[in-house]
Design a protein around this motif. Structure first.
Motif, PDB file in Angstrom:
ATOM      1  N   ARG A  51      -3.930   5.875   4.908  1.00 62.72           N
ATOM      2  CA  ARG A  51      -3.947   4.716   5.806  1.00 62.72           C
ATOM      3  C   ARG A  51      -5.353   4.148   5.945  1.00 62.72           C
ATOM      4  NH1 ARG A  51      -3.223   6.584  10.758  1.00 62.72           N
ATOM      5  NH2 ARG A  51      -3.350   4.449  11.514  1.00 62.72           N
ATOM      6  N   SER A  52      -6.320   5.034   6.099  1.00 60.11           N
ATOM      7  CA  SER A  52      -7.696   4.592   6.282  1.00 60.11           C
ATOM      8  C   SER A  52      -8.257   3.936   5.026  1.00 60.11           C
ATOM      9  CB  SER A  52      -8.569   5.794   6.677  1.00 60.11           C
ATOM     10  OG  SER A  52      -9.929   5.439   6.748  1.00 60.11           O
ATOM     11  N   GLU A  53      -8.049   4.569   3.879  1.00 59.25           N
ATOM     12  CA  GLU A  53      -8.631   4.079   2.627  1.00 59.25           C
ATOM     13  C   GLU A  53      -7.920   2.830   2.093  1.00 59.25           C
ATOM     14  OE1 GLU A  53     -11.356   5.179   1.012  1.00 59.25           O
ATOM     15  OE2 GLU A  53     -11.736   6.605   2.632  1.00 59.25           O
ATOM     16  N   LEU A  54      -6.623   2.756   2.318  1.00 55.40           N
ATOM     17  CA  LEU A  54      -5.859   1.616   1.809  1.00 55.40           C
ATOM     18  C   LEU A  54      -5.780   0.472   2.820  1.00 55.40           C
ATOM     19  CD1 LEU A  54      -2.824   3.420   0.092  1.00 55.40           C
ATOM     20  CD2 LEU A  54      -4.899   2.536  -1.002  1.00 55.40           C
ATOM     21  N   GLY A  55      -6.078   0.779   4.086  1.00 56.35           N
ATOM     22  CA  GLY A  55      -5.964  -0.251   5.109  1.00 56.35           C
ATOM     23  C   GLY A  55      -4.558  -0.425   5.621  1.00 56.35           C
TER      24      GLY A  55
ATOM     25  N   LYS B 185       0.860  -1.178   0.000  1.00 56.14           N
ATOM     26  CA  LYS B 185       0.000   0.000   0.000  1.00 56.14           C
ATOM     27  C   LYS B 185       0.902   1.235   0.000  1.00 56.14           C
ATOM     28  CE  LYS B 185      -2.949  -2.855   2.899  1.00 56.14           C
ATOM     29  NZ  LYS B 185      -3.723  -3.405   1.783  1.00 56.14           N
ATOM     30  N   ALA B 186       0.782   2.047  -1.044  1.00 48.69           N
ATOM     31  CA  ALA B 186       1.721   3.149  -1.277  1.00 48.69           C
ATOM     32  C   ALA B 186       1.019   4.493  -1.323  1.00 48.69           C
ATOM     33  CB  ALA B 186       2.480   2.923  -2.588  1.00 48.69           C
ATOM     34  N   LEU B 187       1.666   5.501  -0.754  1.00 42.47           N
ATOM     35  CA  LEU B 187       1.236   6.892  -0.855  1.00 42.47           C
ATOM     36  C   LEU B 187       2.278   7.646  -1.668  1.00 42.47           C
ATOM     37  CD1 LEU B 187      -0.491   9.373  -0.101  1.00 42.47           C
ATOM     38  CD2 LEU B 187       0.812   9.515   2.039  1.00 42.47           C
ATOM     39  N   ILE B 188       1.848   8.245  -2.784  1.00 42.74           N
ATOM     40  CA  ILE B 188       2.740   8.957  -3.693  1.00 42.74           C
ATOM     41  C   ILE B 188       2.253  10.386  -3.825  1.00 42.74           C
ATOM     42  CG2 ILE B 188       3.726   9.044  -6.015  1.00 42.74           C
ATOM     43  CD1 ILE B 188       3.012   6.052  -6.289  1.00 42.74           C
ATOM     44  N   THR B 189       3.077  11.367  -3.447  1.00 42.34           N
ATOM     45  CA  THR B 189       2.694  12.757  -3.661  1.00 42.34           C
ATOM     46  C   THR B 189       3.169  13.199  -5.046  1.00 42.34           C
ATOM     47  OG1 THR B 189       4.677  13.797  -2.706  1.00 42.34           O
ATOM     48  CG2 THR B 189       2.927  13.156  -1.180  1.00 42.34           C
ATOM     49  N   GLY B 190       2.434  14.145  -5.622  1.00 40.16           N
ATOM     50  CA  GLY B 190       2.733  14.514  -7.005  1.00 40.16           C
ATOM     51  C   GLY B 190       2.449  13.362  -7.945  1.00 40.16           C
TER      52      GLY B 190
ATOM     53  N   TYR C 183       3.713   0.729  -9.913  1.00 44.16           N
ATOM     54  CA  TYR C 183       3.366   0.101  -8.630  1.00 44.16           C
ATOM     55  C   TYR C 183       2.068  -0.695  -8.759  1.00 44.16           C
ATOM     56  CZ  TYR C 183       6.914   2.147  -5.567  1.00 44.16           C
ATOM     57  OH  TYR C 183       8.089   2.447  -4.935  1.00 44.16           O
ATOM     58  N   ALA C 184       1.068  -0.127  -9.421  1.00 46.83           N
ATOM     59  CA  ALA C 184      -0.197  -0.834  -9.582  1.00 46.83           C
ATOM     60  C   ALA C 184       0.006  -2.123 -10.368  1.00 46.83           C
ATOM     61  CB  ALA C 184      -1.221   0.064 -10.274  1.00 46.83           C
ATOM     62  N   ARG C 185       0.785  -2.058 -11.412  1.00 49.93           N
ATOM     63  CA  ARG C 185       1.012  -3.263 -12.229  1.00 49.93           C
ATOM     64  C   ARG C 185       1.910  -4.271 -11.528  1.00 49.93           C
ATOM     65  NH1 ARG C 185       1.451  -0.482 -18.295  1.00 49.93           N
ATOM     66  NH2 ARG C 185      -0.627   0.502 -18.193  1.00 49.93           N
ATOM     67  N   GLU C 186       2.634  -3.812 -10.494  1.00 53.88           N
ATOM     68  CA  GLU C 186       3.428  -4.734  -9.680  1.00 53.88           C
ATOM     69  C   GLU C 186       2.623  -5.274  -8.492  1.00 53.88           C
ATOM     70  OE1 GLU C 186       6.287  -5.933 -10.400  1.00 53.88           O
ATOM     71  OE2 GLU C 186       6.966  -4.593 -11.992  1.00 53.88           O
ATOM     72  N   GLY C 187       1.347  -4.835  -8.372  1.00 54.25           N
ATOM     73  CA  GLY C 187       0.473  -5.413  -7.365  1.00 54.25           C
ATOM     74  C   GLY C 187       0.148  -4.548  -6.175  1.00 54.25           C
ATOM     75  N   ALA C 188       0.516  -3.267  -6.193  1.00 57.97           N
ATOM     76  CA  ALA C 188       0.275  -2.384  -5.049  1.00 57.97           C
ATOM     77  C   ALA C 188      -1.001  -1.574  -5.240  1.00 57.97           C
ATOM     78  CB  ALA C 188       1.454  -1.437  -4.856  1.00 57.97           C
ATOM     79  N   ASP C 189      -1.680  -1.293  -4.132  1.00 61.68           N
ATOM     80  CA  ASP C 189      -2.736  -0.288  -4.112  1.00 61.68           C
ATOM     81  C   ASP C 189      -2.073   1.060  -3.863  1.00 61.68           C
ATOM     82  OD1 ASP C 189      -4.796  -2.150  -4.476  1.00 61.68           O
ATOM     83  OD2 ASP C 189      -4.919  -2.541  -2.324  1.00 61.68           O
ATOM     84  N   VAL C 190      -2.641   2.122  -4.438  1.00 62.73           N
ATOM     85  CA  VAL C 190      -1.946   3.409  -4.466  1.00 62.73           C
ATOM     86  C   VAL C 190      -2.873   4.563  -4.099  1.00 62.73           C
ATOM     87  CG1 VAL C 190      -0.593   4.991  -5.888  1.00 62.73           C
ATOM     88  CG2 VAL C 190      -0.436   2.524  -6.295  1.00 62.73           C
ATOM     89  N   ALA C 191      -2.394   5.449  -3.237  1.00 54.61           N
ATOM     90  CA  ALA C 191      -3.038   6.741  -2.992  1.00 54.61           C
ATOM     91  C   ALA C 191      -2.133   7.812  -3.576  1.00 54.61           C
ATOM     92  CB  ALA C 191      -3.236   6.983  -1.496  1.00 54.61           C
TER      93      ALA C 191
END
Length: 268
Positions: free
Chosen positions: A98-102, A26-31, A44-52
């Protein structure tokens, strides 16, 4: 707007193929709406991560384009419009991610601001503060908010720049923030090592992103951007994505406090 750039930057929309290296993260990316941030979000999404992704409210259209690619990869995307020059915004986006991605496994403070300066005598306090708050202070605040909720194996990946070691006079304040981020990366890596949290940085060279035409460079400089590298061209955002994937993955389990240059051959 990314679509208005000529040539259109390559974020890996058609080329990045995931191999499951970030499955379940679960990743948070600014910009994250455009440029390097979009390329990293797609990878990241194609490698399997959820992203904010965090972005300025006026960049909503670009953010929705990034969201589409993340969702097409079958991953969750959380859109967080915010102005990170405000402390409360930094607090709120970490809490929302944190809340949205768990949870939160990866923090990438990537948002940046730069403008061409025509001599030190032209600097204004408001512009210095905008640059420092966007590039440096927000990074520190985001880390402050995220670290207490990160577990061993988590990763913070800072975006610094070749400007940290080879500063251009016209980017005086920007270069100062990027040099400070190198020290931040190394100091925080020392602090968080015992917690099992790795801290690294990527140092891009000349990369073709919306930041470049928005900087205020002369038209000829924009046209020749990146031509002075050994590879003779500017890099594309997708050419940065692999560095961020590596540093967040288990393949980099013994890498911390490092600055990984992706500069087209220019020395860092």
């Amino acid at each position: 707007m990314t679509e208005a750039m000529e040539p259109t930057p390559d974020h890996g929309e058609t080329s990045w193929v995931g191999r499951g290296r970030l499955e379940g993260r679960k990743a948070l990316i600014t910009g994250g709406d455009s440029g390097i941030g979009r390329a990293v979000a797609i990878a990241y999404a194609r490698e399997g991560a959820d992203v904010a992704i965090v972005y300025l409210p006026e960049e909503e259209e670009d953010a929705q384009t990034t969201e589409r690619f993340i969702r097409e990869a079958g991953r969750k995307c959380v859109l967080l419009p915010a102005d990170l020059t405000e402390e409360q915004a930094c607090v709120d986006v970490v809490a929302a991610a944190r809340s949205e991605l768990g949870g939160l496994d990866i923090l990438i403070p990537n948002a940046a601001y730069q403008r061409q300066r025509d001599g030190v005598e032209t600097l204004t306090t408001s512009e210095i503060e905008r640059t420092f708050h966007t590039n440096l202070v927000s990074t520190m605040l985001l880390a402050r908010e995220a670290v207490p909720h990160m577990s061993p194996g988590a990763s913070i990946i800072v975006t610094t720049s070749i400007q940290a070691s080879s500063p251009a006079p016209g980017l005086l304040d920007y270069a100062m923030t990027k040099a400070a981020l190198v020290a931040f990366t190394q100091a925080l890596a020392e602090e968080l090592g015992e917690k099992g949290i790795r801290v690294n940085a990527v140092a891009p060279g000349p990369i073709w992103t919306p930041l470049i035409p928005a900087t205020g460079f002369p038209a000829e400089k924009v046209k020749e951007f990146g031509a002075d590298t050994p590879l003779g061209r500017a890099g594309q955002p997708v050419e940065l994505a692999g560095a961020y994937v590596y540093l967040a993955s288990d393949e980099a389990s013994y890498t911390s406090g490092a600055v990984l240059p992706v500069t087209g051959g220019k020395g860092f």
